[in-house]
Design a protein around this motif. Structure first.
Motif, PDB file in Angstrom:
ATOM      1  N   ILE A 193     -24.168 -38.919  48.075  1.00 54.83           N
ATOM      2  CA  ILE A 193     -24.000 -37.811  49.021  1.00 54.83           C
ATOM      3  C   ILE A 193     -24.433 -36.509  48.364  1.00 54.83           C
ATOM      4  O   ILE A 193     -25.163 -35.708  48.952  1.00 54.83           O
ATOM      5  CB  ILE A 193     -22.544 -37.721  49.521  1.00 54.83           C
ATOM      6  N   SER A 194     -23.996 -36.286  47.130  1.00 55.40           N
ATOM      7  CA  SER A 194     -24.345 -35.066  46.411  1.00 55.40           C
ATOM      8  C   SER A 194     -25.863 -34.952  46.220  1.00 55.40           C
ATOM      9  O   SER A 194     -26.447 -33.893  46.434  1.00 55.40           O
ATOM     10  CB  SER A 194     -23.642 -35.038  45.057  1.00 55.40           C
ATOM     11  N   GLN A 195     -26.492 -36.050  45.820  1.00 58.55           N
ATOM     12  CA  GLN A 195     -27.940 -36.023  45.615  1.00 58.55           C
ATOM     13  C   GLN A 195     -28.679 -35.834  46.927  1.00 58.55           C
ATOM     14  O   GLN A 195     -29.710 -35.166  46.968  1.00 58.55           O
ATOM     15  CB  GLN A 195     -28.405 -37.300  44.919  1.00 58.55           C
ATOM     16  N   GLN A 196     -28.161 -36.439  47.991  1.00 54.48           N
ATOM     17  CA  GLN A 196     -28.785 -36.290  49.306  1.00 54.48           C
ATOM     18  C   GLN A 196     -28.739 -34.828  49.746  1.00 54.48           C
ATOM     19  O   GLN A 196     -29.706 -34.305  50.276  1.00 54.48           O
ATOM     20  CB  GLN A 196     -28.057 -37.173  50.320  1.00 54.48           C
ATOM     21  N   GLU A 197     -27.600 -34.179  49.500  1.00 53.39           N
ATOM     22  CA  GLU A 197     -27.443 -32.788  49.909  1.00 53.39           C
ATOM     23  C   GLU A 197     -28.270 -31.839  49.047  1.00 53.39           C
ATOM     24  O   GLU A 197     -28.722 -30.802  49.514  1.00 53.39           O
ATOM     25  CB  GLU A 197     -25.967 -32.382  49.844  1.00 53.39           C
ATOM     26  N   ASN A 198     -28.470 -32.177  47.762  1.00 53.17           N
ATOM     27  CA  ASN A 198     -29.136 -31.268  46.828  1.00 53.17           C
ATOM     28  C   ASN A 198     -30.530 -31.740  46.417  1.00 53.17           C
ATOM     29  O   ASN A 198     -31.082 -31.237  45.452  1.00 53.17           O
ATOM     30  CB  ASN A 198     -28.274 -31.105  45.569  1.00 53.17           C
ATOM     31  N   ARG A 199     -31.082 -32.701  47.130  1.00 51.41           N
ATOM     32  CA  ARG A 199     -32.358 -33.289  46.741  1.00 51.41           C
ATOM     33  C   ARG A 199     -33.500 -32.295  46.926  1.00 51.41           C
ATOM     34  O   ARG A 199     -33.620 -31.647  47.949  1.00 51.41           O
ATOM     35  CB  ARG A 199     -32.632 -34.530  47.580  1.00 51.41           C
ATOM     36  N   LYS A 200     -34.341 -32.229  45.893  1.00 53.03           N
ATOM     37  CA  LYS A 200     -35.548 -31.412  45.957  1.00 53.03           C
ATOM     38  C   LYS A 200     -36.732 -32.343  45.743  1.00 53.03           C
ATOM     39  O   LYS A 200     -36.763 -33.107  44.787  1.00 53.03           O
ATOM     40  CB  LYS A 200     -35.541 -30.345  44.869  1.00 53.03           C
ATOM     41  N   PRO A 201     -37.722 -32.301  46.634  1.00 55.66           N
ATOM     42  CA  PRO A 201     -38.868 -33.193  46.468  1.00 55.66           C
ATOM     43  C   PRO A 201     -39.703 -32.783  45.259  1.00 55.66           C
ATOM     44  O   PRO A 201     -39.690 -31.633  44.828  1.00 55.66           O
ATOM     45  CB  PRO A 201     -39.657 -33.005  47.773  1.00 55.66           C
ATOM     46  N   GLY A 202     -40.418 -33.768  44.726  1.00 47.88           N
ATOM     47  CA  GLY A 202     -41.311 -33.501  43.605  1.00 47.88           C
ATOM     48  C   GLY A 202     -42.433 -32.569  44.029  1.00 47.88           C
ATOM     49  O   GLY A 202     -42.720 -32.403  45.225  1.00 47.88           O
ATOM     50  N   LEU A 203     -43.088 -31.985  43.060  1.00 46.28           N
ATOM     51  CA  LEU A 203     -44.135 -31.011  43.329  1.00 46.28           C
ATOM     52  C   LEU A 203     -45.254 -31.593  44.180  1.00 46.28           C
ATOM     53  O   LEU A 203     -45.762 -30.942  45.084  1.00 46.28           O
ATOM     54  CB  LEU A 203     -44.698 -30.491  41.994  1.00 46.28           C
ATOM     55  N   PHE A 204     -45.632 -32.833  43.926  1.00 46.53           N
ATOM     56  CA  PHE A 204     -46.740 -33.444  44.648  1.00 46.53           C
ATOM     57  C   PHE A 204     -46.279 -34.549  45.596  1.00 46.53           C
ATOM     58  O   PHE A 204     -47.082 -35.306  46.112  1.00 46.53           O
ATOM     59  CB  PHE A 204     -47.766 -34.004  43.654  1.00 46.53           C
ATOM     60  N   GLU A 205     -44.989 -34.634  45.826  1.00 46.71           N
ATOM     61  CA  GLU A 205     -44.425 -35.664  46.691  1.00 46.71           C
ATOM     62  C   GLU A 205     -44.613 -35.279  48.154  1.00 46.71           C
ATOM     63  O   GLU A 205     -44.396 -34.132  48.549  1.00 46.71           O
ATOM     64  CB  GLU A 205     -42.937 -35.813  46.378  1.00 46.71           C
ATOM     65  N   LYS A 206     -45.026 -36.269  48.941  1.00 43.85           N
ATOM     66  CA  LYS A 206     -45.165 -36.031  50.365  1.00 43.85           C
ATOM     67  C   LYS A 206     -43.764 -35.921  50.972  1.00 43.85           C
ATOM     68  O   LYS A 206     -42.901 -36.749  50.721  1.00 43.85           O
ATOM     69  CB  LYS A 206     -45.927 -37.172  51.024  1.00 43.85           C
ATOM     70  N   ILE A 207     -43.553 -34.917  51.773  1.00 45.59           N
ATOM     71  CA  ILE A 207     -42.242 -34.692  52.376  1.00 45.59           C
ATOM     72  C   ILE A 207     -42.201 -35.396  53.721  1.00 45.59           C
ATOM     73  O   ILE A 207     -43.040 -35.169  54.580  1.00 45.59           O
ATOM     74  CB  ILE A 207     -41.948 -33.187  52.547  1.00 45.59           C
ATOM     75  N   GLY A 208     -41.201 -36.260  53.864  1.00 46.75           N
ATOM     76  CA  GLY A 208     -40.999 -36.978  55.111  1.00 46.75           C
ATOM     77  C   GLY A 208     -39.520 -37.308  55.234  1.00 46.75           C
ATOM     78  O   GLY A 208     -38.815 -37.439  54.242  1.00 46.75           O
ATOM     79  N   PHE A 209     -39.049 -37.455  56.434  1.00 49.08           N
ATOM     80  CA  PHE A 209     -37.638 -37.714  56.662  1.00 49.08           C
ATOM     81  C   PHE A 209     -37.496 -38.937  57.548  1.00 49.08           C
ATOM     82  O   PHE A 209     -38.165 -39.050  58.572  1.00 49.08           O
ATOM     83  CB  PHE A 209     -36.963 -36.506  57.312  1.00 49.08           C
ATOM     84  N   SER A 210     -36.606 -39.862  57.148  1.00 50.55           N
ATOM     85  CA  SER A 210     -36.421 -41.089  57.914  1.00 50.55           C
ATOM     86  C   SER A 210     -35.476 -40.878  59.096  1.00 50.55           C
ATOM     87  O   SER A 210     -35.489 -41.662  60.030  1.00 50.55           O
ATOM     88  CB  SER A 210     -35.892 -42.200  57.010  1.00 50.55           C
ATOM     89  N   LYS A 211     -34.659 -39.842  59.047  1.00 49.27           N
ATOM     90  CA  LYS A 211     -33.697 -39.574  60.118  1.00 49.27           C
ATOM     91  C   LYS A 211     -33.784 -38.107  60.507  1.00 49.27           C
ATOM     92  O   LYS A 211     -34.203 -37.267  59.717  1.00 49.27           O
ATOM     93  CB  LYS A 211     -32.276 -39.853  59.641  1.00 49.27           C
ATOM     94  N   ASN A 212     -33.281 -37.824  61.708  1.00 50.67           N
ATOM     95  CA  ASN A 212     -33.203 -36.417  62.082  1.00 50.67           C
ATOM     96  C   ASN A 212     -31.982 -35.794  61.417  1.00 50.67           C
ATOM     97  O   ASN A 212     -31.107 -36.502  60.910  1.00 50.67           O
ATOM     98  CB  ASN A 212     -33.202 -36.234  63.608  1.00 50.67           C
ATOM     99  N   GLU A 213     -31.915 -34.496  61.426  1.00 50.03           N
ATOM    100  CA  GLU A 213     -30.852 -33.797  60.697  1.00 50.03           C
ATOM    101  C   GLU A 213     -29.464 -34.074  61.268  1.00 50.03           C
ATOM    102  O   GLU A 213     -28.480 -34.140  60.524  1.00 50.03           O
ATOM    103  CB  GLU A 213     -31.115 -32.284  60.607  1.00 50.03           C
ATOM    104  N   THR A 214     -29.357 -34.288  62.566  1.00 46.46           N
ATOM    105  CA  THR A 214     -28.061 -34.581  63.176  1.00 46.46           C
ATOM    106  C   THR A 214     -27.537 -35.936  62.702  1.00 46.46           C
ATOM    107  O   THR A 214     -26.371 -36.063  62.306  1.00 46.46           O
ATOM    108  CB  THR A 214     -28.175 -34.566  64.713  1.00 46.46           C
ATOM    109  N   SER A 215     -28.397 -36.931  62.712  1.00 46.28           N
ATOM    110  CA  SER A 215     -28.007 -38.269  62.268  1.00 46.28           C
ATOM    111  C   SER A 215     -27.610 -38.268  60.794  1.00 46.28           C
ATOM    112  O   SER A 215     -26.604 -38.867  60.406  1.00 46.28           O
ATOM    113  CB  SER A 215     -29.171 -39.231  62.500  1.00 46.28           C
ATOM    114  N   GLU A 216     -28.382 -37.584  59.987  1.00 47.96           N
ATOM    115  CA  GLU A 216     -28.089 -37.515  58.552  1.00 47.96           C
ATOM    116  C   GLU A 216     -26.768 -36.783  58.310  1.00 47.96           C
ATOM    117  O   GLU A 216     -25.960 -37.199  57.473  1.00 47.96           O
ATOM    118  CB  GLU A 216     -29.229 -36.806  57.818  1.00 47.96           C
TER     119      GLU A 216
END
Length: 173
Positions: free
Chosen positions: A49-72
């Motif tokens: 939960i902590s990592q999910q809330e504070n996760r920062k993508p890598g510099l060259f990582e493609k940003i994508g989300f598997s769920k919408n913000e409400t579901s998450e």
């Protein structure tokens, strides 16, 4: 890294194992083993939960989300609340329920041991981070010096070969 949903499933399974062990009257060692599994899974869930809330993508990582913000948000909120409910139920088992023979002292010992283990693990993670940082610093410092030394020696060798060839062609050698 575990996602909160998988960590939640593991914590729930371990918690159900505690309840089954207590219901069928297993030995204290077995119950503590189940509590240990639950505590590990609960810790993994809290970390996920902590990592999910504070996760920062890598510099060259493609940003994508598997769920919408409400579901998450609901997933995280439900996982946090379920973890609190499990903790309360375990406390109730020690004070009023099937683990009453261990009493409040047993619960305090459980919490104390869990806290100690958590601190040891946190220290271990920080120590590893420091060692990695030191490794990178040493690699940068000594690696750069090694590369410069190699280039310098290569250049001197090349110049020496050119001088030798020029001397050989002129008949001086």
């Amino acid at each position: 890294m575990l996602d909160p949903v998988s960590a939640f499933a593991m914590a729930t399974a371990a918690f159900n194992g505690i309840k089954r062990a207590v219901e069928i009257g297993r030995e204290v060692q077995d119950i503590y083993g189940q509590l240990s599994q639950w505590a590990g899974a609960a810790s993994d869930l809290a970390e996920a939960i902590s990592q999910q809330e504070n996760r920062k993508p890598g510099l060259f990582e493609k940003i994508g989300f598997s769920k919408n913000e409400t579901s998450e948000a609901f997933d995280i909120m439900i996982a946090k609340q379920k973890l609190i409910d499990m903790e309360k139920e375990i406390y109730q088992m020690f004070i009023y329920g099937e683990l009453q023979h261990l009493g409040l002292d047993g619960y305090r010992e459980f919490v104390s041991l869990r806290r100690e283990i958590k601190e040891k693990r946190k220290k271990m993670v920080y120590d590893q981070m420091r060692r990695r940082q030191k490794f990178v610093e040493n690699l940068t410092t000594y690696g750069l010096a090694s590369i410069l030394l190699f280039i310098s020696l290569s250049f001197l060798t090349w110049v020496s070969i050119l001088v030798y060839q020029a001397g050989s062609e002129a008949g001086r050698w």
